[in-house]
Scaffold this active site. Structure first.
Site, PDB file in Angstrom:
ATOM      1  N   CYS A  60       0.882  -1.316  -0.137  1.00  0.00           N
ATOM      2  CA  CYS A  60       0.012   0.115   0.026  1.00  0.00           C
ATOM      3  C   CYS A  60       0.714   1.212  -0.082  1.00  0.00           C
ATOM      4  CB  CYS A  60      -0.942  -0.158   1.193  1.00  0.00           C
ATOM      5  SG  CYS A  60      -1.943   1.583   1.423  1.00  0.00           S
ATOM      6  N   CYS A 104      -0.312   3.796   2.166  1.00  0.00           N
ATOM      7  CA  CYS A 104      -0.105   4.034   3.404  1.00  0.00           C
ATOM      8  C   CYS A 104       1.485   4.284   3.879  1.00  0.00           C
ATOM      9  CB  CYS A 104      -0.404   2.712   4.017  1.00  0.00           C
ATOM     10  SG  CYS A 104      -1.902   1.899   3.655  1.00  0.00           S
ATOM     11  N   ASP A 105       2.216   3.658   3.246  1.00  0.00           N
ATOM     12  CA  ASP A 105       3.663   3.625   3.732  1.00  0.00           C
ATOM     13  C   ASP A 105       4.798   4.398   2.526  1.00  0.00           C
ATOM     14  OD1 ASP A 105       2.827   1.815   5.472  1.00  0.00           O
ATOM     15  OD2 ASP A 105       3.083   0.257   3.957  1.00  0.00           O
TER      16      ASP A 105
END
Ligand code: NDP
Length: 310
Positions: free
Chosen positions: A135, A138-139
């Site tokens: 993701c 997200c990261d």
């Protein structure tokens, strides 16, 4: 035979399910959550979550899920940490089974999520959350000025590669064929982006490092050559799979298996069965949007039960 009839059973324990549980419990529906064996869902495999509102300094994915679970428990949610093995939504009350145990319920909220597909390498599992991610939203921000790669050739891979150029020094796209599956427009954007370099006919064979990812071993399927590339982040973008196996043939699913919800609600094709989170959303796939639809599902279920005179 089930011992008693439940008002609502929530299947799945990610942000969607737990938010639904908090709302349903506060509405006195005494929810029973069958949380599955992989408790907490996809956030259990991420480290820092910096985009969940309310946590100014960020929060670890597993911690966030533990807090949500405690909150749901505080209002009386009961939990069963096993997988639902069979469902019957053809008649009411609905029936669910966990192995041989049978449950009856007036309504169901499905929040079984989707699972990112992985390559299946041992080393990929070992570095999950330590350089390997599925993701970019997200990261991605953890890879400022670093060299990263995206594995895959579909729209998700294109989108993730583009997104990662905001942070990373360089983004490699590693695709197993020599043609993208992605839509033309998205592929073109990637091919034009100076920060992105595409490697065709390339398979990732191993992810290497000590504490975190340091390099990858890749194989060119055309030349049969193998080489090691320095790499600090590996984003796997080879698709997601909605966890809807047990609902096949019972609810309307789209052609890739996501549950179809009606209009802007969480109603599914079966009255009394609601769906929230990634199991019905392949577009946003965020913890906060999943939590939002979890709240909607509990409210939809509560109002529907009331209308049935339950
Ligand atoms: P896709 O199934 O479309 O693409 C998956 C990609 O990963 C393919 O290129 C495939 O290779 C590759 N792949 C699959 N398995 C492996 C493996 N084991 N090893 C290496 N490579 C592998 O999934 P997406 O997640 O990209 O997209 C899913 C759906 O969501 C699509 O309909 C897409 O259009 C849509 N979507 C739309 C977006 C948008 O419009 N903004 C954004 C993101 C997704 P191969 O091509 O060789 O099969």
């Amino acid at each position: 035979m089930a011992d008693k009839k439940e008002k609502v059973i929530i299947v799945g324990s990610g942000p969607a399910g737990l938010t639904a549980a908090i709302y349903a419990a506060r509405a006195n529906l005494e929810p029973l959550m069958i949380e599955g064996e992989e408790v907490g869902g996809q956030l259990m495999t991420t480290t820092d979550v910096e985009n969940y509102p309310g946590f100014a300094d960020g929060v670890m994915g597993p911690d966030l899920m533990m807090i949500m679970r405690k909150q749901a428990e505080r209002f009386g949610t009961r939990f069963i940490s096993k997988n639902v093995t069979k469902v019957d939504t053809s008649i009411r009350p609905f029936k669910l089974w966990v192995g041989k145990d049978e449950f009856e319920t007036d309504s169901i909220i499905i929040s079984t999520g989707a699972s990112a597909k992985y390559l299946g390498l041992e080393s990929e599992k070992a570095f999950l959350g330590r350089g390997v991610s599925a993701c970019a939203t997200c990261d991605g921000a953890f890879f400022r000025d670093k060299e990263v790669c995206v594995v895959g050739g579909g729209d998700t891979a294109m989108e993730e590669a583009q997104f990662l150029t905001r942070f990373a020094k360089k983004v490699w796209v590693l695709h197993r064929r020599e043609e993208f599956r992605a839509s033309k427009i998205m592929a073109e954007r990637v091919l034009k982006n100076e920060k992105i370099e595409v490697m065709w006919n390339t398979e990732v064979k191993e992810i290497l490092g000590t504490d975190k990812v340091e390099s990858i071993r890749v194989f060119n399927t055309k030349t049969q050559e193998e080489k090691i590339m320095p790499m600090e982040g590996v984003f796997i973008a080879i698709g997601h799979k909605p966890n809807t196996e047990i609902f096949k043939g019972q609810l309307e699913l789209n052609d890739v298996g996501y549950i179809i919800t009606k209009d802007k609600s969480t109603y599914t094709s079966v009255e009394g069965v609601f769906a929230a989170g990634d199991v019905q959303d392949h577009v946003y796939r965020q913890a906060v949007s999943a939590a939002g639809t979890g709240c909607m599902a509990a409210i939809d279920a509560e109002r529907w039960l009331e209308a049935q005179g339950e």
